[in-house]
Design a protein around this motif. Structure first.
Motif, PDB file in Angstrom:
ATOM      1  N   ASP A  22       1.167  -1.197  -0.072  1.00 30.32           N
ATOM      2  CA  ASP A  22      -0.115   0.313   0.050  1.00 30.32           C
ATOM      3  C   ASP A  22       0.969   1.345   0.083  1.00 30.32           C
ATOM      4  OD1 ASP A  22      -1.344  -2.053   1.106  1.00 30.32           O
ATOM      5  OD2 ASP A  22      -2.158  -1.061   2.716  1.00 30.32           O
ATOM      6  N   GLN A  38       3.946   0.488   1.980  1.00 29.07           N
ATOM      7  CA  GLN A  38       4.416  -0.782   2.830  1.00 29.07           C
ATOM      8  C   GLN A  38       5.258  -1.389   2.270  1.00 29.07           C
ATOM      9  OE1 GLN A  38       1.968  -2.520   5.999  1.00 29.07           O
ATOM     10  NE2 GLN A  38       2.565  -0.249   6.295  1.00 29.07           N
ATOM     11  N   HIS A  46       5.249 -10.797   1.484  1.00 27.07           N
ATOM     12  CA  HIS A  46       4.808 -10.048   2.464  1.00 27.07           C
ATOM     13  C   HIS A  46       5.160 -10.042   4.138  1.00 27.07           C
ATOM     14  CE1 HIS A  46       1.771  -7.891   5.122  1.00 27.07           C
ATOM     15  NE2 HIS A  46       2.075  -7.530   4.109  1.00 27.07           N
ATOM     16  N   ARG A 143      -7.557  -0.491  12.010  1.00 27.19           N
ATOM     17  CA  ARG A 143      -6.425  -0.318  11.365  1.00 27.19           C
ATOM     18  C   ARG A 143      -6.543   0.842   9.957  1.00 27.19           C
ATOM     19  NH1 ARG A 143      -6.843  -5.657   9.667  1.00 27.19           N
ATOM     20  NH2 ARG A 143      -7.015  -6.466   7.199  1.00 27.19           N
ATOM     21  N   ASP A 144      -5.177   1.241   9.370  1.00 23.07           N
ATOM     22  CA  ASP A 144      -4.748   2.181   8.382  1.00 23.07           C
ATOM     23  C   ASP A 144      -5.593   3.470   8.360  1.00 23.07           C
ATOM     24  OD1 ASP A 144      -4.211  -0.005   7.061  1.00 23.07           O
ATOM     25  OD2 ASP A 144      -5.880  -0.709   6.146  1.00 23.07           O
ATOM     26  N   GLU A 195     -10.732  -2.010   4.401  1.00 20.56           N
ATOM     27  CA  GLU A 195      -8.884  -1.466   4.881  1.00 20.56           C
ATOM     28  C   GLU A 195      -8.754  -0.308   3.624  1.00 20.56           C
ATOM     29  OE1 GLU A 195      -6.439  -5.519   5.110  1.00 20.56           O
ATOM     30  OE2 GLU A 195      -6.738  -4.879   2.581  1.00 20.56           O
ATOM     31  N   TRP A 281      -4.605  -9.149  -3.606  1.00 23.09           N
ATOM     32  CA  TRP A 281      -4.042  -9.818  -2.527  1.00 23.09           C
ATOM     33  C   TRP A 281      -3.988 -11.025  -3.107  1.00 23.09           C
ATOM     34  CZ3 TRP A 281      -0.374  -8.543   0.236  1.00 23.09           C
ATOM     35  CH2 TRP A 281      -0.242  -7.713   1.371  1.00 23.09           C
TER      36      TRP A 281
HETATM   37  C1  FRU Z   1      -3.945  -3.409   3.314  1.00 25.79           C
HETATM   38  C2  FRU Z   1      -3.456  -4.075   3.770  1.00 25.79           C
HETATM   39  C3  FRU Z   1      -3.980  -2.707   4.938  1.00 25.79           C
HETATM   40  C4  FRU Z   1      -2.550  -3.181   6.269  1.00 25.79           C
HETATM   41  C5  FRU Z   1      -1.328  -2.852   5.058  1.00 25.79           C
HETATM   42  C6  FRU Z   1      -0.432  -4.451   5.378  1.00 25.79           C
HETATM   43  O1  FRU Z   1      -3.562  -3.947   2.187  1.00 25.79           O
HETATM   44  O2  FRU Z   1      -4.343  -5.202   4.214  1.00 25.79           O
HETATM   45  O3  FRU Z   1      -5.219  -3.299   5.689  1.00 25.79           O
HETATM   46  O4  FRU Z   1      -2.377  -2.422   6.362  1.00 25.79           O
HETATM   47  O5  FRU Z   1      -2.016  -3.689   3.911  1.00 25.79           O
HETATM   48  O6  FRU Z   1       0.503  -4.409   4.727  1.00 25.79           O
END
Ligand code: FRU
Length: 474
Positions: A22, A38, A46, A143-144, A195, A281
């Protein structure tokens, strides 16, 4: 050679090496657009989430700076945002002129929201000693945080993803947060999670109005499977979001392609721009590239367009290439069964203007490589649908990498079409970006040809233009 590897994007940001997902911390500050993301500094998968960092002065050419935020005892650094704390509301800065504050998720034993501040234009960060600023031990997906200043209620507003809904929080100083409201539980629940939300206030074209839209990334159950971004239009009163759409309405996809996710906007800009992660994803971990993994989409300028009483998101791609070379053909006629072909390059923008006199209701645009692989976009007005075929090239690395990607034309004939091709991606914009479809492709060869064909009726094009776009890497 670096940036010359097979499939390496030339027009899109990729880190030199290793995994990226992200976009994070998008903010404009002291003449730089910041793109944090990220990032796994240790590998091409990941794991070990840090925030990587790049900057740009035109949202197109990027300079990579390395890691900005690294994991600590509260956890790894998940997605979040950044703002300019202009009036030093946080009191974290020595000067009243303030500086940059990042608001992000610590992913540890649980997901909690934390902040950090920077006094050197985002190059180095100091984590706030009172972290987390929004503690959590109960909610699994929490989150986020996306934060912006809400002028009417004179507070910072945070939108946060919480599993199957969004929560809003308010703060005077980015440190003390108060829960304001929740949104979305009454909307259909999906097999995945919500998200990376964002709350935008966008101009409505051909009017003096501005309207609120709430962006939600959903993983999974996107229109072509896996992750995707959708939006609600409505109003925001400083406490609650009031949607125009009902839970029974069809979802509005920001980009119905397979590879556009976690898109969020830049803070502190006059016009609104956003960028998404160009992946899905379902197969992000196995896309056949290295030593980097994944690219960002092009940055896009956003507005709203009113159609039949409903608001649609409009996206205009940013390609700030000052030395682009353009080749244009006027008044082109394409006859059924006789495709017209044009030589193009593998980093190119293709623009078609369809004549109002055109009779064709089913036609297609095809990108062909020097190894005769074809990637075809088919437009079918009667079905109100388009299909993008990525049957050729490398497709077998994942069962979820579909060969056909479908979407709606939103009841509009295609008046213009733009495709931006960059070695391993095709971003498709129809009708000035009212319909967008972003898709990865992995040809074995190099795209060298554009072919336009029509099925039954003659296709009349006012212009066919292709523009060679130069690599953003020096
Ligand atoms: C979205 C996500 C977010 C999270 C991040 C982790 O792609 O899953 O919700 O913060 O990626 O890398």
């Amino acid at each position: 050679m670096l940036y010359q590897e097979k499939h390496r994007p030339q027009l899109h940001f990729t880190p030199k090496e290793n995994w990226m997902n992200d976009p994070n911390g998008l903010v404009y500050y002291e003449e730089e657009y910041h793109l944090f993301y990220q990032y796994n500094p240790h590998g091409n998968d990941h794991a070990n989430m840090n925030w990587g960092h790049a900057t740009s002065t035109d949202l197109y050419h990027w300079e990579e700076h390395g890691v900005a935020l690294a994991p600590d005892e509260l956890g790894t650094i998940f997605s979040g945002s950044a703002v300019v704390d202009k009036n030093n509301t946080s009191g974290l800065f020595e000067s009243d002129a303030g500086g940059l504050v990042a608001i992000f998720t610590h992913d540890g034993a649980s997901q909690q929201q934390s902040i950090a501040y920077s006094e050197d234009k985002g190059r180095t960060w100091i984590k706030y000693e009172g972290n987390p600023v929004i503690p959590n031990t109960e909610i699994k997906d929490f989150r986020d945080p996306k934060v912006s200043w809400h002028e009417e209620s004179k507070q910072w507003v945070m939108v946060l993803a919480c599993g199957d809904h969004i929560q809003f929080y308010g703060s005077p100083n980015l440190i003390d947060w108060t829960y304001l409201s929740s949104f979305g539980k009454e909307y259909p629940s999906y097999i995945g999670v919500w998200e990376c939300p964002d709350l935008l206030y966008l101009p409505v074209e051909n009017s003096s109005k501005k309207e609120w839209i709430l962006i939600v990334s959903i993983n999974a159950d996107g229109p072509n499977g896996g992750s995707a971004v959708y939006y609600f239009t409505g109003s925001f009163d400083g406490k609650e979001f009031h949607p125009n759409e009902t839970p029974q309405d069809e979802l509005k996809w920001a980009d119905a392609g397979k590879d556009f996710y976690a898109a969020v906007s830049w803070d502190n800009t006059e016009d609104t721009y956003w960028v998404g992660w160009m992946n899905n994803w379902q197969y992000a971990g196995v896309v056949p590239v290295s030593p980097w993994r994944s690219a960002m989409s092009l940055a896009r300028k956003l507005s709203l367009f009113e159609k039949d009483g409903s608001l649609l998101l409009k996206q205009e791609a940013i390609t700030a290439d000052n030395s682009r070379e353009e080749v244009s053909y006027k008044d082109e006629t394409v006859h059924p069964g006789k495709p017209e072909s044009y030589e193009i390059s593998d980093t190119a923008q293709v623009d078609l203007q369809v004549s109002t006199a055109s009779a064709s209701t089913k036609w297609s645009v095809q990108l062909v490589t020097d190894q005769d692989e074809a990637f075809r976009l088919e437009l079918d007005y009667k079905e109100d649908a388009y299909t993008f075929y990525r049957t050729d090239g490398l497709v077998d690395f994942s069962a979820d990498f579909p060969k056909e990607i479908k979407g709606s034309l939103h009841g509009m004939d295609v008046q213009n079409l733009k495709v931006i091709i960059d070695r391993s991606s095709a971003e498709i914009f129809l009708n000035d970006g009212l319909t967008v479809s972003t898709n990865l492709i992995y040809p074995e060869g190099t795209v060298t040809k554009l072919e336009i064909s029509t099925v039954n009726e003659t296709l009349q094009l006012d212009t066919v233009t292709w523009t060679k776009l130069h690599s953003i890497w020096k």
